[in-house]
Design an enzyme around this catalytic site. Structure first.
Site, PDB file in Angstrom:
ATOM      1  N   ALA A   1      28.427  59.194  -0.152  1.00 58.29           N
ATOM      2  CA  ALA A   1      27.793  57.897   0.048  1.00 58.29           C
ATOM      3  C   ALA A   1      28.107  56.941  -1.100  1.00 58.29           C
ATOM      4  O   ALA A   1      28.430  55.765  -0.886  1.00 58.29           O
ATOM      5  CB  ALA A   1      26.282  58.078   0.189  1.00 58.29           C
ATOM      6  N   TYR A   2      28.015  57.451  -2.325  1.00 54.65           N
ATOM      7  CA  TYR A   2      28.278  56.619  -3.498  1.00 54.65           C
ATOM      8  C   TYR A   2      29.741  56.172  -3.519  1.00 54.65           C
ATOM      9  O   TYR A   2      30.046  54.983  -3.708  1.00 54.65           O
ATOM     10  CB  TYR A   2      27.953  57.409  -4.759  1.00 54.65           C
ATOM     11  CG  TYR A   2      28.236  56.679  -6.043  1.00 54.65           C
ATOM     12  CD1 TYR A   2      27.420  55.633  -6.472  1.00 54.65           C
ATOM     13  CD2 TYR A   2      29.322  57.024  -6.846  1.00 54.65           C
ATOM     14  CE1 TYR A   2      27.675  54.955  -7.654  1.00 54.65           C
ATOM     15  CE2 TYR A   2      29.584  56.351  -8.032  1.00 54.65           C
ATOM     16  CZ  TYR A   2      28.765  55.322  -8.428  1.00 54.65           C
ATOM     17  OH  TYR A   2      29.026  54.647  -9.598  1.00 54.65           O
TER      18      TYR A   2
END
Length: 311
Positions: free
Chosen positions: A190-191
């Site tokens: 996600a990051y």
């Protein structure tokens, strides 16, 4: 002749290293005068890196707008900056309560920012929300939260402030991104996705606004260490040997990243990557030898718990 060459080579290397060191120090000192009177907006100013960016731009005579989602911390930072700066050489910082993950409020906050000093010369997009965990284990709502804070928030603020820069045919946007904007690592899906998206957006924007005299810069640290891992600011940079070898074993200190951001604004650099040489090498490995890169990354996989944190 061979012995003479062996004696000259170390002296030559040390001499060149010394010249490079002195040049960098001079350019960094000149960078401070380059931001005098400029309106500088810093997001997530209460983070470690945000505080250091606030310090270097405020001490350089910039008209700083401190943005963050904690009013008490913003007031404390404002007070700290006023306590250490020469009031005859600096402006009182303006503070704006801004939560980039709340994209619905950004338009109103952008108006407040523009009203602070009438314009924006430099926008430093600094805030970053992280999460650790396997791609299938991280809930979709957390994926969305990461994208709101790391991608939609910064681009929304940029879109709100950019028209005033275009109207003046002047301005600079600095994205403090991450090495994960260029390569993805396991348990950071996600990051890394949010950072990839930011990298792509600002790469496109750079070309689109060049005709208006606006510069878009990306500063990507490979890893930012925390304060307790390094001596206090002012001592860690004293030795020329520390200057050249401190990155070999550790990540970069927030002080160093902030100074690089200031230096980038002065030079108008398009893209800068700072930090340990090893992760830098992995960026090139990913580009030219992807199969080797994928094999190395896959070999180091281990189970990681989900953990949310703010940078």
């Amino acid at each position: 002749m061979g012995v003479l060459a062996l004696l000259i080579l170390p002296v030559l290397v040390v001499g060149i290293a010394g010249i490079v060191y002195i040049y960098k120090r001079i350019m960094r000192l000149m960078s401070k005068s380059a931001v005098r009177n400029k309106v500088v907006v810093i997001t997530d100013a209460v983070s470690g890196l945000g505080k250091e960016c606030s310090r270097v731009f405020h001490s350089g005579g910039g008209r700083v707008v401190l943005c963050g989602n904690d009013w008490e911390k913003l007031e404390a930072l404002q007070g700290a900056l006023l306590d250490v700066a020469d009031p005859s050489q600096t402006f009182s910082p303006k503070i704006v309560l801004l939560d980039l993950s709340d994209t619905g409020s950004i338009s109103e906050k952008a108006k407040e920012i523009l009203e602070s000093f009438g314009c924006v010369d430099v926008l430093i997009n600094n805030s970053s929300l992280k999460v650790k965990g396997g791609a299938l284990n991280v809930p979709f709502q957390m994926d969305k939260k990461i994208m709101d804070a790391n991608y939609f928030g910064p681009i929304s603020l940029t879109k709100e402030l950019l028209p005033s820069m275009i109207a003046r045919h002047s301005g600079q946007i600095v994205l403090v991104n991450s090495i994960q904007g260029k390569l993805g690592l396991p348990f950071r899906a996600a990051y890394a996705a949010s950072k990839h998206a930011l990298q792509a957006f600002f790469d496109c924007l750079r070309a689109e606004v060049a005709e208006y005299g606006i510069t878009v810069s990306t500063v990507s640290p490979t890893f930012i260490r925390s304060y307790h891992q390094m001596p206090e600011a002012g001592n860690w940079d004293a030795s020329i040997w520390k200057f050249f070898f401190r990155k070999l074993a550790y990540g970069v200190h927030p002080v160093e990243v902030a100074e690089e951001v200031l230096y980038t604004v002065n030079r108008g650099s398009k893209e800068v990557m700072i930090g340990n040489p090893t992760p830098k090498a992995f960026v090139y490995l990913r580009t030219f030898f992807p199969e080797i890169f994928f094999a190395i990354v896959a070999s180091g996989i281990s189970t990681q718990p989900i953990k949310e944190e703010e940078q």
